[in-house]
Design a protein around this motif. Structure first.
Motif, PDB file in Angstrom:
ATOM      1  N   ASN A  87      -3.371   9.369  -0.923  1.00  0.00           N
ATOM      2  CA  ASN A  87      -3.293   8.223  -0.021  1.00  0.00           C
ATOM      3  C   ASN A  87      -2.763   8.600   1.364  1.00  0.00           C
ATOM      4  O   ASN A  87      -2.031   9.569   1.524  1.00  0.00           O
ATOM      5  N   PHE A  88      -3.141   7.774   2.331  1.00  0.00           N
ATOM      6  CA  PHE A  88      -2.818   8.043   3.743  1.00  0.00           C
ATOM      7  C   PHE A  88      -1.332   7.873   4.045  1.00  0.00           C
ATOM      8  O   PHE A  88      -0.829   8.449   5.005  1.00  0.00           O
ATOM      9  N   ARG A  89      -0.616   7.079   3.260  1.00  0.00           N
ATOM     10  CA  ARG A  89       0.786   6.795   3.552  1.00  0.00           C
ATOM     11  C   ARG A  89       1.692   7.969   3.196  1.00  0.00           C
ATOM     12  O   ARG A  89       2.548   8.389   3.976  1.00  0.00           O
ATOM     13  N   ASP A  90       1.503   8.507   2.002  1.00  0.00           N
ATOM     14  CA  ASP A  90       2.334   9.627   1.547  1.00  0.00           C
ATOM     15  C   ASP A  90       1.865  10.957   2.129  1.00  0.00           C
ATOM     16  O   ASP A  90       2.674  11.874   2.310  1.00  0.00           O
ATOM     17  N   GLN A 132      -4.538   2.931  -5.606  1.00  0.00           N
ATOM     18  CA  GLN A 132      -4.059   1.570  -5.363  1.00  0.00           C
ATOM     19  C   GLN A 132      -3.649   1.406  -3.903  1.00  0.00           C
ATOM     20  O   GLN A 132      -3.944   0.390  -3.270  1.00  0.00           O
ATOM     21  N   ILE A 133      -2.994   2.413  -3.339  1.00  0.00           N
ATOM     22  CA  ILE A 133      -2.576   2.366  -1.938  1.00  0.00           C
ATOM     23  C   ILE A 133      -3.774   2.526  -1.011  1.00  0.00           C
ATOM     24  O   ILE A 133      -3.936   1.790  -0.033  1.00  0.00           O
ATOM     25  N   GLN A 134      -4.639   3.449  -1.345  1.00  0.00           N
ATOM     26  CA  GLN A 134      -5.733   3.812  -0.440  1.00  0.00           C
ATOM     27  C   GLN A 134      -6.829   2.769  -0.392  1.00  0.00           C
ATOM     28  O   GLN A 134      -7.356   2.454   0.664  1.00  0.00           O
ATOM     29  N   GLU A 135      -7.181   2.221  -1.550  1.00  0.00           N
ATOM     30  CA  GLU A 135      -8.357   1.357  -1.595  1.00  0.00           C
ATOM     31  C   GLU A 135      -8.233   0.153  -2.510  1.00  0.00           C
ATOM     32  O   GLU A 135      -9.012  -0.794  -2.388  1.00  0.00           O
ATOM     33  N   GLY A 136      -7.284   0.147  -3.450  1.00  0.00           N
ATOM     34  CA  GLY A 136      -7.198  -0.972  -4.394  1.00  0.00           C
ATOM     35  C   GLY A 136      -8.477  -1.118  -5.200  1.00  0.00           C
ATOM     36  O   GLY A 136      -9.204  -0.151  -5.418  1.00  0.00           O
ATOM     37  N   ASN A 137      -8.742  -2.361  -5.644  1.00  0.00           N
ATOM     38  CA  ASN A 137     -10.007  -2.621  -6.355  1.00  0.00           C
ATOM     39  C   ASN A 137     -10.212  -1.607  -7.472  1.00  0.00           C
ATOM     40  O   ASN A 137     -11.293  -1.028  -7.641  1.00  0.00           O
ATOM     41  N   LEU A 138      -9.172  -1.379  -8.256  1.00  0.00           N
ATOM     42  CA  LEU A 138      -9.109  -0.217  -9.138  1.00  0.00           C
ATOM     43  C   LEU A 138     -10.218  -0.188 -10.176  1.00  0.00           C
ATOM     44  O   LEU A 138     -10.945   0.803 -10.296  1.00  0.00           O
TER      45      LEU A 138
END
Length: 287
Positions: A169-172, A206-212
């Motif tokens: 994910n982009f945040r971490d 979940q962070i990057q795109e959701g809609n798992l």
């Protein structure tokens, strides 16, 4: 061959062997019960009903320890999950750059990882393509990555070992080349090898795109491995926003018999936190 001096049935939840999926703890997750010895930890995992194990750091362990861990896993019917196959470039482009020296370095590390995988009976190794090359168009970068992974697949195929590509994910991990499951799906389709598949880390996605669940379905044919962590916090299921019981139920309903790595921290420290982790997996697989 249980853990000497510890009656797991009295220490932790007595409902062992009730997990419906192959959840894989990692070294350190139960250190407060059994200490830091990896053999004791593996035996403890088996005593709780876990049937798999993963160890990002396996490649860096002494050969003697690798061999002892492999024997313990064989004795206790534990399947080895992923270890990290190569040096990950967190801040500089490597595979995306197309640089031939960086490609050679990566392929040499894949060859080394084959030997480790054979030693510990591992069938999956983690690959992270590294940082973006901000001076190149994304399409060129993608082609560089695909070509490198094709060459790596040729090394792995004779040994029936699969590198699993992990979008992060982009945040971490800001600035990495591989972030989304559709992107990983496209790359795996282009490489077109049984040795190049997706590691779908549910926490990252979940962070990057959701809609798992829809995204799991959309790239199902290329998924070879899952990892777990709730969000926010990257702790065990039931601590965040992800409805893991439904996600696990869906994965189970599709006939998945692979490994789901428990790549997360414990939300509570000490022995109580370790009990909480086990109970969270019992609860989340009670469907």
């Amino acid at each position: 061959m249980g853990l000497s001096g510890v009656n797991a049935m009295n220490v932790l939840n007595p409902n062992v062997n009730t997990f419906k999926l192959n959840f894989a703890p990692h070294i350190g997750m139960f250190k407060h019960h059994v200490g830091n010895n990896p053999i004791d930890q593996l035996n403890f995992m088996a005593d709780q009903g876990f049937t798999a194990f993963e160890d990002n750091n396996m490649k860096n362990r002494p050969v003697e320890i690798q061999e002892k861990m492999a024997k313990t896993m064989a004795d206790r019917n534990i399947t080895m999950g992923v270890f990290v196959a190569h040096k990950i470039y967190w801040r500089a482009p490597n595979l995306a750059s197309g640089n031939i020296d960086k490609r050679r370095e990566f392929l040499n590390e894949i060859r080394q990882s084959v030997e480790v995988a054979k030693r510990v009976n591992a069938k999956w190794i983690t690959v992270v393509p590294g940082h973006l090359d901000l001076r190149q168009h994304m399409d060129y970068q993608t082609e560089h990555v695909i070509e490198t992974l094709k060459q790596a697949s040729a090394i792995l195929e004779p040994h029936q070992i699969t590198m699993v590509l992990e979008p992060l994910n982009f945040r971490d991990h800001p600035g990495l080349f591989l972030t989304g499951s559709p992107q990983a799906f496209q790359i795996c389709k282009a490489v077109n090898s049984p040795s190049c598949k997706i590691l779908f880390d549910i926490y990252h996605q979940q962070i990057q795109e959701g809609n798992l669940i829809p995204n799991i379905d959309a790239c199902w044919s290329e998924i070879a491995y899952f990892q777990i962590g709730d969000n926010p916090g990257r702790k065990e299921p039931t601590t965040g926003e992800i409805n893991y019981k439904n996600v696990f139920k869906h994965i189970h309903s599709k006939g998945y018999n692979g490994i789901l790595g428990m790549e997360h921290g414990n939300s509570v420290d000490g022995k109580e936190g370790e009990k909480k982790v086990i109970n969270a997996y019992l609860e989340s697989s009670n469907f």
